[in-house]
Design an enzyme around this catalytic site. Structure first.
Site, PDB file in Angstrom:
ATOM      1  N   ASP A 182      -4.831   6.594  12.956  1.00  0.00           N
ATOM      2  CA  ASP A 182      -3.815   6.106  12.020  1.00  0.00           C
ATOM      3  C   ASP A 182      -3.463   4.690  12.456  1.00  0.00           C
ATOM      4  O   ASP A 182      -2.759   4.488  13.447  1.00  0.00           O
ATOM      5  CB  ASP A 182      -2.586   7.014  12.045  1.00  0.00           C
ATOM      6  CG  ASP A 182      -1.515   6.529  11.062  1.00  0.00           C
ATOM      7  OD1 ASP A 182      -1.604   5.373  10.594  1.00  0.00           O
ATOM      8  OD2 ASP A 182      -0.586   7.307  10.770  1.00  0.00           O
ATOM      9  N   TYR A 194      -3.223   4.868 -17.120  1.00  0.00           N
ATOM     10  CA  TYR A 194      -3.560   6.082 -16.370  1.00  0.00           C
ATOM     11  C   TYR A 194      -5.038   6.042 -16.009  1.00  0.00           C
ATOM     12  O   TYR A 194      -5.867   5.658 -16.845  1.00  0.00           O
ATOM     13  CB  TYR A 194      -3.281   7.333 -17.205  1.00  0.00           C
ATOM     14  CG  TYR A 194      -2.041   8.055 -16.748  1.00  0.00           C
ATOM     15  CD1 TYR A 194      -1.925   8.496 -15.434  1.00  0.00           C
ATOM     16  CD2 TYR A 194      -0.985   8.298 -17.619  1.00  0.00           C
ATOM     17  CE1 TYR A 194      -0.779   9.151 -15.002  1.00  0.00           C
ATOM     18  CE2 TYR A 194       0.163   8.956 -17.184  1.00  0.00           C
ATOM     19  CZ  TYR A 194       0.256   9.381 -15.869  1.00  0.00           C
ATOM     20  OH  TYR A 194       1.377  10.021 -15.434  1.00  0.00           O
ATOM     21  N   GLU A 202      -6.722   8.695 -13.669  1.00  0.00           N
ATOM     22  CA  GLU A 202      -7.051   9.765 -12.718  1.00  0.00           C
ATOM     23  C   GLU A 202      -8.558   9.842 -12.531  1.00  0.00           C
ATOM     24  O   GLU A 202      -9.318   9.731 -13.495  1.00  0.00           O
ATOM     25  CB  GLU A 202      -6.497  11.103 -13.222  1.00  0.00           C
ATOM     26  CG  GLU A 202      -4.993  11.169 -13.031  1.00  0.00           C
ATOM     27  CD  GLU A 202      -4.348  12.313 -13.784  1.00  0.00           C
ATOM     28  OE1 GLU A 202      -4.976  13.370 -13.916  1.00  0.00           O
ATOM     29  OE2 GLU A 202      -3.206  12.122 -14.228  1.00  0.00           O
ATOM     30  N   THR A 237      -1.414   1.893   6.249  1.00  0.00           N
ATOM     31  CA  THR A 237      -0.625   1.316   5.172  1.00  0.00           C
ATOM     32  C   THR A 237      -1.239  -0.048   4.889  1.00  0.00           C
ATOM     33  O   THR A 237      -2.080  -0.538   5.650  1.00  0.00           O
ATOM     34  CB  THR A 237       0.852   1.114   5.595  1.00  0.00           C
ATOM     35  OG1 THR A 237       0.867   0.380   6.813  1.00  0.00           O
ATOM     36  CG2 THR A 237       1.553   2.448   5.776  1.00  0.00           C
ATOM     37  N   LYS A 250       2.071  -3.659   6.289  1.00  0.00           N
ATOM     38  CA  LYS A 250       2.657  -4.032   7.590  1.00  0.00           C
ATOM     39  C   LYS A 250       1.922  -5.278   8.092  1.00  0.00           C
ATOM     40  O   LYS A 250       2.007  -6.315   7.455  1.00  0.00           O
ATOM     41  CB  LYS A 250       2.572  -2.850   8.551  1.00  0.00           C
ATOM     42  CG  LYS A 250       3.390  -1.632   8.052  1.00  0.00           C
ATOM     43  CD  LYS A 250       3.457  -0.520   9.069  1.00  0.00           C
ATOM     44  CE  LYS A 250       4.411   0.560   8.649  1.00  0.00           C
ATOM     45  NZ  LYS A 250       3.769   1.720   8.016  1.00  0.00           N
ATOM     46  N   ARG A 295       3.141  -2.656  -0.718  1.00  0.00           N
ATOM     47  CA  ARG A 295       3.424  -1.326  -0.148  1.00  0.00           C
ATOM     48  C   ARG A 295       2.354  -0.368  -0.616  1.00  0.00           C
ATOM     49  O   ARG A 295       2.120  -0.246  -1.820  1.00  0.00           O
ATOM     50  CB  ARG A 295       4.752  -0.806  -0.699  1.00  0.00           C
ATOM     51  CG  ARG A 295       5.948  -1.288  -0.038  1.00  0.00           C
ATOM     52  CD  ARG A 295       7.120  -0.371  -0.245  1.00  0.00           C
ATOM     53  NE  ARG A 295       7.506   0.131   1.049  1.00  0.00           N
ATOM     54  CZ  ARG A 295       7.871  -0.643   2.066  1.00  0.00           C
ATOM     55  NH1 ARG A 295       7.899  -1.939   1.952  1.00  0.00           N
ATOM     56  NH2 ARG A 295       8.197  -0.118   3.225  1.00  0.00           N
TER      57      ARG A 295
HETATM   58  N1  DSN Z   1       8.553   3.519   8.504  1.00  0.00           N
HETATM   59  C1  DSN Z   1       7.416   3.022   9.206  1.00  0.00           C
HETATM   60  C2  DSN Z   1       7.787   2.277  10.424  1.00  0.00           C
HETATM   61  O1  DSN Z   1       8.826   1.644  10.409  1.00  0.00           O
HETATM   62  O2  DSN Z   1       7.072   2.293  11.400  1.00  0.00           O
HETATM   63  C3  DSN Z   1       6.454   4.093   9.508  1.00  0.00           C
HETATM   64  O3  DSN Z   1       6.309   4.895   8.399  1.00  0.00           O
END
Ligand code: DSN
Length: 476
Positions: free
Chosen positions: A244, A67, A69, A273, A276, A282
């Site tokens: 974003d 933990y 925090e 994120t 990607k 993730r």
């Molecule tokens: N689920 C993602 C996507 O496929 O673009 C976005 O959150």
């Protein structure tokens, strides 16, 4: 590294699976099948990728037991010396990678990052000046009435982002998402003809709405964003600019989106994120200007209960990987592959939204190209081991469930080593298969593919995949 060798990676991962099997064999079995499925299909979901074995190893271990925090070197728990070090390394690495003033690596996902960012911006614009006016440091010493007045004002904050139908994300103020519940959400669309962002129109909407926060970012859009223009628009109405970059963070880190297309110099706050195009575990990430640091750092407890230090270790490893020259080559190839795919698809007669792509994805209007819904196309392609997702297209008459489009990305196939030639072959596979698929009467979900075509494309996919083994380090 050739498959079949007793590699270090193989020993580690196979050992891990055996340990899982010792406790819950069915879970280990499903994990092995998932690997087989990913190995045996063309992964074209634009938001997915393959992270490295080093990233995997960093996320699956004893760090999960801690933990922590708070933020590095300022925690609510004892014994954080080593996770402090890991988190600080992740922060420093990603700040350098993007050239940002401040980085916060704790969000568990892009949606968490967006919630933290949104509330931080609202706090910065509304609560902080009010606190200053009242001579208070924080809301702790505030009367209930003062707090309620501030809360009401905060909920009147206006957010303006790309509509879901035009390719924006649920967390950008969609009516069923919490982002539209604690502020007033407005949206702009792509141009109905070009299906591209129209900065004049965005400016017009911004002048009408007068947003406090202007959002630039997307989930399903195949072009770049001119962040310099978005900054100008934000400034013209006194808005905070939020970028974003969840989808294209890897293209920024890989130096393919530079100048006006690099969000970092122009945005006040950036969310992303990490799994990607950035090819990490993730998770979520926030980058911001110095003045937002104090608010963003309170992401825990604002939104999250505690950081996942194992995931943060994996983020650190991925950030280091993305800082290498090879990642620049990777990002360049991702775009080249996406373009090669889209161009080939169009040359065969497929309708690619906006007439092409400048990033890692292409969106095909399968309704006008093949007379299919996105759902029918998605199912037919999966039958031939091509995995993609259906996606609504701007002003979609088929709605969000059936849709008229499919979204196809190049990041995972590029990680597998494929280049333009392979992407052109894949465009042919997809075109031929969908051409050979007929919608069933009165059904928006069912369709039938000519069995010969299905067999032929399936064999071609298998033969192509055989040349690009996934995780050859794992000999199981
Ligand atoms: N689920 C993602 C996507 O496929 O673009 C976005 O959150």
């Amino acid at each position: 590294m050739m498959a079949g060798q007793n590699t270090r990676e193989s020993v580690v991962m196979d050992g891990a699976l055996e340990m899982v099997a010792g406790v819950f064999p069915e879970v280990a079995e499903a994990m092995r099948w998932e690997l087989a499925s990913q190995r045996g299909s063309l992964k074209m979901i634009a938001s997915e990728n393959y992270c490295s074995p080093a990233v995997m190893a960093a996320m699956g271990n004893w760090l999960t037991d801690k933990y922590a925090e708070g933020v590095p070197y300022s925690r609510f728990y004892a014994g954080c010396e080593h996770v402090d070090q890991i988190e600080q390394l992740a922060v420093d690495e990603v700040r350098n990678l993007f050239g940002a003033d401040f980085a916060y690596v704790q969000p568990h996902s892009g949606a968490d990052a967006n919630l933290i960012a949104l509330w931080s911006m609202i706090t910065h614009r509304v609560q902080d000046p009010e606190l200053e006016r009242l001579g208070l440091k924080n809301v702790m010493g505030m009367s209930g009435e003062d707090y309620e007045a501030i809360r009401q004002k905060m909920c009147q904050t206006k957010l303006l982002g790309l509509s879901l139908g035009s390719g924006g994300h649920l967390t950008h103020g969609f009516r069923q998402n919490v982002s539209s519940k604690f502020c007033q959400a407005f949206s702009y669309d792509v141009d109905p003809k070009s299906l591209m962002l129209d900065y004049k129109e965005i400016e017009r909407v911004a002048k009408e709405v007068k947003p406090d926060i202007l959002l630039a970012g997307y989930s399903a859009y195949s072009r770049t964003i001119d962040f310099a223009k978005m900054r100008e628009i934000a400034d013209s109405v006194g808005a905070t600019l939020w970028g974003d970059i969840a989808h294209f963070a890897g293209l920024v880190a890989g130096k393919q989106l530079t100048g006006n297309f690099d969000p970092v110099p122009f945005c006040d706050i950036i969310t992303s994120t990490t799994h990607k195009t950035l090819r990490g575990p993730r998770g979520g990430l926030i980058l911001c200007k110095k003045e937002y640091e104090e608010a963003v750092k309170k992401g825990c407890p604002m939104v999250i209960g505690g950081p996942l230090e194992n995931m943060i270790a994996a983020k650190a490893v991925a950030f280091r990987e993305a800082s290498q020259p090879a990642f620049v080559e990777y990002a360049k190839q991702v775009i080249a592959n996406s373009r090669a795919f889209a161009e080939r698809m169009m040359s065969r007669g497929g309708v690619v939204l906006s007439g092409g792509t400048d990033n890692h994805m292409a969106i095909i209007d399968v309704k006008s190209s093949f007379g299919l819904t996105g759902r029918q196309a998605e199912i037919a392609l999966r039958e031939a081991s091509i995995t993609c997702n259906r996606n609504s297209i701007p002003f979609d008459a088929e709605g969000a469930w059936y849709t008229s489009g499919i979204r196809l990305g190049s990041p995972a196939l590029t990680s597998r080593g494929m280049k333009e030639g392979e992407m052109e072959m894949i465009a042919d596979f997809i075109f031929d298969l969908l051409k050979g698929t007929k919608a069933r009467e009165n059904s928006r979900a069912k369709a039938d593919t000519d069995p010969n075509m299905l067999r032929e494309v399936g064999e071609n996919v298998a033969s192509l995949l055989g040349k690009f083994p996934l995780y050859p380090e794992f000999e199981f």
